[in-house]
Design a protein around this motif. Structure first.
Motif, short mmCIF file in Angstrom:
data_model
loop_
_atom_site.label_atom_id
_atom_site.label_comp_id
_atom_site.label_asym_id
_atom_site.label_seq_id
_atom_site.Cartn_x
_atom_site.Cartn_y
_atom_site.Cartn_z
N ASP A 123 44.33 33.08 42.71
CA ASP A 123 43.01 33.68 41.59
C ASP A 123 41.93 34.12 42.83
N THR A 124 41.56 35.21 42.88
CA THR A 124 40.33 35.12 42.92
C THR A 124 39.37 36.45 41.67
N VAL A 125 37.98 35.92 42.65
CA VAL A 125 37.17 36.37 41.13
C VAL A 125 36.78 38.62 41.69
N GLY A 126 36.91 39.36 40.64
CA GLY A 126 36.87 40.57 40.41
C GLY A 126 37.84 40.44 40.25
N ASP A 127 37.55 42.52 40.19
CA ASP A 127 38.84 43.34 40.77
C ASP A 127 38.56 44.22 42.02
N ASN A 128 39.54 43.03 42.63
CA ASN A 128 39.41 44.24 44.31
C ASN A 128 40.67 44.32 44.50
N SER A 129 41.13 45.51 45.03
CA SER A 129 41.61 46.40 44.92
C SER A 129 42.53 45.36 46.62
N GLY A 130 41.20 45.62 47.65
CA GLY A 130 42.26 45.43 48.65
C GLY A 130 43.13 43.81 48.82
N LEU A 131 42.25 43.20 48.43
CA LEU A 131 42.74 41.48 47.55
C LEU A 131 44.10 41.66 47.04
N ILE A 132 43.86 42.52 46.05
CA ILE A 132 45.60 42.08 45.29
C ILE A 132 46.55 43.31 46.29
N ASN A 133 45.81 44.44 46.69
CA ASN A 133 47.33 44.49 47.65
C ASN A 133 47.58 43.48 48.58
N HIS A 134 46.70 42.87 49.37
CA HIS A 134 47.50 42.45 50.15
C HIS A 134 47.59 40.85 50.07
N TYR A 135 47.55 40.96 48.93
CA TYR A 135 48.30 39.34 48.21
C TYR A 135 49.54 39.41 47.53
N THR A 136 49.75 40.92 47.33
CA THR A 136 51.22 41.43 46.95
C THR A 136 51.58 41.75 48.08
N ARG A 137 51.45 42.29 48.76
CA ARG A 137 52.31 42.68 49.94
C ARG A 137 52.92 40.72 50.88
N CYS A 138 52.11 39.93 49.84
CA CYS A 138 52.24 38.91 50.80
C CYS A 138 53.38 38.15 49.90
N GLY A 139 53.76 38.79 48.76
CA GLY A 139 54.37 38.00 48.22
C GLY A 139 53.92 37.58 46.07
N PHE A 140 53.50 37.24 46.48
CA PHE A 140 52.40 37.82 44.97
C PHE A 140 52.66 38.62 44.09
N GLU A 141 52.95 38.57 43.00
CA GLU A 141 52.75 39.51 41.53
C GLU A 141 51.71 38.74 41.33
N PHE A 142 50.77 40.43 41.28
CA PHE A 142 49.68 40.24 40.09
C PHE A 142 49.66 40.08 39.10
N LEU A 143 49.03 39.42 38.25
CA LEU A 143 49.08 39.21 36.92
C LEU A 143 48.27 39.88 35.93
N GLY A 144 47.49 40.30 36.06
CA GLY A 144 46.24 41.16 36.04
C GLY A 144 44.81 40.06 36.00
N LEU A 145 43.94 40.76 35.06
CA LEU A 145 42.96 40.14 34.66
C LEU A 145 42.16 39.78 33.80
N LEU A 146 40.85 38.06 34.58
CA LEU A 146 41.40 37.01 32.44
C LEU A 146 39.59 37.16 32.88
N LYS A 147 39.02 37.55 32.03
CA LYS A 147 38.06 36.76 31.59
C LYS A 147 37.71 35.19 31.50
#
Length: 173
Positions: A123-147
């Motif tokens: 997990d990462t805190v916040g809605d960081n599009s740069g990290l989301i893109n980086h982690y998905t390029r590394c093979g992770f599926e982005f599951l969305g945001l959770l409060k």
């Protein structure tokens, strides 16, 4: 470059905190949310329980992270799934651009299988599009945001936070 993944030792504690400070200082230049100063006892416990890891290259620590098999406050009911959770990846600036997260992912796939876990999660805190893109390029599926609902006992940056959730199913081909 030759990279080796191994457990951190108590001799690495000062370097781990140096890398956390570098990462936090960088976060402060880019984001509202950033890592707090972590409790030394937390890191010492992770080291003693063989849950603090490092990538070593040419005698230097290139990257550190921690693992756990439970993360109920962040993953809620999904915590029941057999998973390894990765926390606090901090990279030595001398090794940026070396695809260290990719190396962690490859290691984590084997580590998960060895420990009868189906998922690798982060997990990462916040809605960081740069990290989301980086982690998905590394093979992770982005599951969305959770409060987050209950952050008692979690590090301070999780208080009142929304987190981005990531997952790899190691059994999925």
């Amino acid at each position: 470059m030759n990279f080796q993944i191994q457990n951190s030792s108590s001799n690495d504690t000062d370097e781990i905190f140096r890398l956390y400070k570098i990462a936090t200082d960088f976060q402060k230049t880019r984001f509202i949310n950033h890592w707090p100063e972590f409790d030394r006892k937390l890191i010492e416990t992770e080291i003693s329980e063989n849950r603090q890891w490092k990538i070593v290259s040419e005698g230097k620590i290139a990257c550190v992270w921690a693992t756990t098999f439970n993360d109920p406050q962040i993953w809620e009911e999904r915590n029941e799934d057999p998973a390894v959770y990765i926390h606090r990846i901090a990279t030595n600036p001398d090794f940026r651009g070396q695809n260290l997260v990719g190396k962690i992912v490859e290691w984590a796939k084997n580590y998960a299988k060895e420990n009868q876990k189906q998922f690798i999660r982060m997990d990462t805190v916040g809605d960081n599009s740069g990290l989301i893109n980086h982690y998905t390029r590394c093979g992770f599926e982005f599951l969305g945001l959770l409060k987050l609902k209950n952050t008692e006992g979690l590090p301070a940056h999780y208080e009142n936070a929304t987190v981005s959730l990531f997952e790899i199913d190691v059994n999925h081909k």
